[in-house]
Design an enzyme around this catalytic site. Sequence first.
Site, mmCIF file in Angstrom:
data_model
loop_
_atom_site.group_PDB
_atom_site.id
_atom_site.type_symbol
_atom_site.label_atom_id
_atom_site.label_comp_id
_atom_site.label_asym_id
_atom_site.label_seq_id
_atom_site.Cartn_x
_atom_site.Cartn_y
_atom_site.Cartn_z
ATOM 1 N N VAL A 105 35.364 -78.282 -3.115
ATOM 2 C CA VAL A 105 34.623 -79.526 -2.858
ATOM 3 C C VAL A 105 34.268 -79.663 -1.367
ATOM 4 O O VAL A 105 33.111 -79.965 -1.047
ATOM 5 C CB VAL A 105 35.425 -80.754 -3.357
ATOM 6 C CG1 VAL A 105 34.778 -82.055 -2.918
ATOM 7 C CG2 VAL A 105 35.557 -80.718 -4.875
ATOM 8 N N PRO A 106 35.212 -79.434 -0.426
ATOM 9 C CA PRO A 106 34.836 -79.621 0.983
ATOM 10 C C PRO A 106 33.648 -78.744 1.414
ATOM 11 O O PRO A 106 32.782 -79.202 2.158
ATOM 12 C CB PRO A 106 36.109 -79.225 1.748
ATOM 13 C CG PRO A 106 37.220 -79.427 0.776
ATOM 14 C CD PRO A 106 36.648 -79.132 -0.570
ATOM 15 N N GLU A 129 29.561 -75.907 -8.561
ATOM 16 C CA GLU A 129 30.710 -75.996 -9.468
ATOM 17 C C GLU A 129 31.942 -75.920 -8.587
ATOM 18 O O GLU A 129 32.156 -74.916 -7.911
ATOM 19 C CB GLU A 129 30.669 -74.867 -10.500
ATOM 20 C CG GLU A 129 29.534 -75.004 -11.499
ATOM 21 C CD GLU A 129 29.485 -76.355 -12.203
ATOM 22 O OE1 GLU A 129 30.547 -76.982 -12.392
ATOM 23 O OE2 GLU A 129 28.376 -76.812 -12.537
ATOM 24 N N CYS A 177 39.617 -72.088 -11.774
ATOM 25 C CA CYS A 177 39.252 -73.487 -11.499
ATOM 26 C C CYS A 177 39.711 -74.377 -12.643
ATOM 27 O O CYS A 177 39.909 -75.573 -12.468
ATOM 28 C CB CYS A 177 37.761 -73.596 -11.291
ATOM 29 S SG CYS A 177 36.846 -72.752 -12.558
ATOM 30 N N SER A 232 37.099 -70.400 -21.003
ATOM 31 C CA SER A 232 35.777 -70.640 -21.594
ATOM 32 C C SER A 232 35.034 -69.309 -21.709
ATOM 33 O O SER A 232 35.210 -68.417 -20.872
ATOM 34 C CB SER A 232 34.981 -71.619 -20.749
ATOM 35 O OG SER A 232 34.602 -71.008 -19.546
HETATM 36 P P1 NAD Z 1 35.562 -71.860 -0.819
HETATM 37 O O1 NAD Z 1 34.886 -73.174 -0.867
HETATM 38 O O2 NAD Z 1 36.548 -71.635 0.260
HETATM 39 O O3 NAD Z 1 34.488 -70.700 -0.644
HETATM 40 C C1 NAD Z 1 33.432 -70.521 -1.555
HETATM 41 C C2 NAD Z 1 32.329 -69.753 -0.842
HETATM 42 O O4 NAD Z 1 31.783 -70.588 0.169
HETATM 43 C C3 NAD Z 1 32.821 -68.492 -0.119
HETATM 44 O O5 NAD Z 1 31.847 -67.493 -0.262
HETATM 45 C C4 NAD Z 1 32.915 -68.941 1.316
HETATM 46 O O6 NAD Z 1 32.809 -67.913 2.260
HETATM 47 C C5 NAD Z 1 31.724 -69.865 1.397
HETATM 48 N N1 NAD Z 1 31.720 -70.833 2.489
HETATM 49 C C6 NAD Z 1 32.767 -71.372 3.138
HETATM 50 N N2 NAD Z 1 32.324 -72.261 4.061
HETATM 51 C C7 NAD Z 1 30.975 -72.280 3.965
HETATM 52 C C8 NAD Z 1 29.947 -73.012 4.611
HETATM 53 N N3 NAD Z 1 30.213 -73.903 5.562
HETATM 54 N N4 NAD Z 1 28.678 -72.792 4.243
HETATM 55 C C9 NAD Z 1 28.382 -71.894 3.294
HETATM 56 N N5 NAD Z 1 29.309 -71.188 2.620
HETATM 57 C C10 NAD Z 1 30.587 -71.379 2.963
HETATM 58 O O7 NAD Z 1 36.178 -71.578 -2.259
HETATM 59 P P2 NAD Z 1 37.056 -70.328 -2.753
HETATM 60 O O8 NAD Z 1 38.413 -70.412 -2.147
HETATM 61 O O9 NAD Z 1 36.304 -69.057 -2.622
HETATM 62 O O10 NAD Z 1 37.167 -70.624 -4.313
HETATM 63 C C11 NAD Z 1 38.099 -71.515 -4.814
HETATM 64 C C12 NAD Z 1 37.463 -72.836 -5.172
HETATM 65 O O11 NAD Z 1 36.392 -72.615 -6.061
HETATM 66 C C13 NAD Z 1 38.426 -73.755 -5.882
HETATM 67 O O12 NAD Z 1 38.255 -75.067 -5.403
HETATM 68 C C14 NAD Z 1 37.997 -73.635 -7.343
HETATM 69 O O13 NAD Z 1 38.334 -74.730 -8.144
HETATM 70 C C15 NAD Z 1 36.521 -73.481 -7.194
HETATM 71 N N6 NAD Z 1 35.905 -72.843 -8.361
HETATM 72 C C16 NAD Z 1 35.222 -73.633 -9.221
HETATM 73 C C17 NAD Z 1 34.644 -73.088 -10.351
HETATM 74 C C18 NAD Z 1 33.879 -73.950 -11.318
HETATM 75 O O14 NAD Z 1 33.178 -73.393 -12.166
HETATM 76 N N7 NAD Z 1 33.971 -75.257 -11.234
HETATM 77 C C19 NAD Z 1 34.791 -71.719 -10.607
HETATM 78 C C20 NAD Z 1 35.490 -70.940 -9.697
HETATM 79 C C21 NAD Z 1 36.042 -71.512 -8.568
#
Ligand code: NAD
Length: 585
Positions: A310-311, A336, A370, A534
């Site tokens: 989310v952040p 997502e 997730c 899923s």
């Molecule tokens: P993350 O938000 O740390 O990173 C996701 C992607 O965003 C990475 O490629 C990262 O390098 C990139 N990123 C980070 N800062 C950025 C910025 N300022 N601008 C652009 N890109 C940026 O998440 P993560 O640790 O890779 O994944 C875990 C999270 O993903 C958990 O919160 C999980 O619930 C969620 N998730 C959700 C789903 C869904 O379908 N709802 C599926 C998988 C994972």
Amino acid sequence: MFQLRHVTYTATKGKGTAYLKKLALESNSSYLQKYQNICSVVPNTNLKDFEIKNEPILEYKKGSAERSQLEKALKTATAACEEIPIVVGGKEIRTDNVVYQVMPHNHSHKLSKFYYADSKIIQNAIKVAVETQKKWDRTPLNERLTIWERAADLMAGKYRQDLNAATMLGQSKTVIQAEIDSSAELIDFIRMNAYFLKECAKYQPISENIKVTKNSMRYRGIDGFVAAVSPFNFTAIGGNLAYTPALMGNAVLWKPSDTAMLSNWRIFNIMREAGVPDGVVNFVPADGPVFGDTITKSPYLAGINFTGSVPTFNRLWKQVGNNIDSYINFPRLIGECGGKNFHFVHPTADVDTVVSATIRSAFEYCGQKCSACSRMYVPESLWSKIKSGLIAEAEKLKLGDVQDTTSFTSAVIDDKAFNRITSYIEHAKNTPSLNILTGGTYSKKIGYFVTPTIVQTQDPLDRIMTEEIFGPVLTVYVYKDGDLNQAMNLVNTSTKFALTGAVFARDENFLDQALEEFKMTAGNFYINDKSTGSVVGQQPFGGGRMSGTNDKAGGPHYILRWTSPQAIKETFVPLRDITYPYMNA
Ligand code: NAD
């Protein structure tokens, strides 16, 4: 239905074109000819109907062919530290900003070496993508479908074990977790999205009298470029985020996660081999904020296809808001995000099912799905049995190297995740209302290992029950059987997330009530089943509230987020009089 038939090109081989010709002759129009020239997603060739079925999940039993192929692939990937360039418009780029991907279960082992793109490279990739999009969008549907079908076949055959090995070693998934993700789910995304597009293109608006006017719709890509930003935890998600917009006629900058680099690089190469032209998807590893800051400043940003926390999504959304006056489109923001997924147990539930489903949901892949169950509500009357069942099963789970096939699960993804997860364990140790029932130990000496941990809380609103942990920590709140409604209310109101949730009960009246009360608590809702798992095409995925924009990846609605359809009206009767009948007194 005659006016519809000119687009039902899949009905019978050869027939679609005949209808088109007939129509063109009947309406005395150059319609067919024009369509062939101006439309990409319109049938101008005969498309073969492909069968649509979920990819079978292989078992990897001892002595099986798939097991020995996988072992070979693991050996090869372990022996090398593969070098991965940035690829823009088919050209490989290397920078001084070198980054390594390590094995989370053995972090002294470097698995791949890659390079961060700087802002200038990202800007150039945007330029290349914007130019490529115009041409790519004109590629006939049939051609695109053939590429996607070929890619799915390559993933299912020749490259299956390379994808699985990269996912196992790079993201610390066990054999079965890798097979579910980087084989079955990825292949399903590629095949089924192509199928959804083919089906979708059959729809055409009503034309009341085809000799007077003809109405039609074509599916264009979006003017500009799409940024696909993918997470570490599912190889398949990377493939879906980058290649579904591409399928729909967009050009993409794909920023893979640092910790899923090798498996994502495999996908990129397979798609190239299958025929995706240079520049349609550009492979752009980069520091997250550098990438986010650069793409949101471009006027050509057509959309962000994001999966992650989310952040991060909030940051991107705010940046788009700040730059809104500069864009040529309203960028589509598809995200997502996280969850705080629940298992809610009713006094009539089957205890064994509750225990098995919860253990799998909370601890498979170390709770880094997730959809993993992270909070649980149990009635007092069942607690003693469920508690002993959960503890007994959790203590049987073997944590270890992914190449040891007796491991149930392995390490968490990296140091940052390890610190975050263990901070919740320390919080449980230091808070009187929280009691660790099992687990609670951890070590990052060799890999980032955290034992499956079950906590009981007296306080249903403690942050361990409301915040996403994204690790192997399950917290249980025991409610009094007489307080069922209050407990249900807690599920609905405790967190800002609404990704997945499950109820366990045999009382049908309660299940009816749960469907109503929990309507907004989950985008994917399960009855007597775990909150994870899923399947593409079967349970399209996505959550509401702050869990995301709920676009249902793996379903037909998702592909429509990546098109800017155009409605076309063509009139065959000349207009030579501006008066209306009522004016003739
Ligand atoms: P993350 O938000 O740390 O990173 C996701 C992607 O965003 C990475 O490629 C990262 O390098 C990139 N990123 C980070 N800062 C950025 C910025 N300022 N601008 C652009 N890109 C940026 O998440 P993560 O640790 O890779 O994944 C875990 C999270 O993903 C958990 O919160 C999980 O619930 C969620 N998730 C959700 C789903 C869904 O379908 N709802 C599926 C998988 C994972």
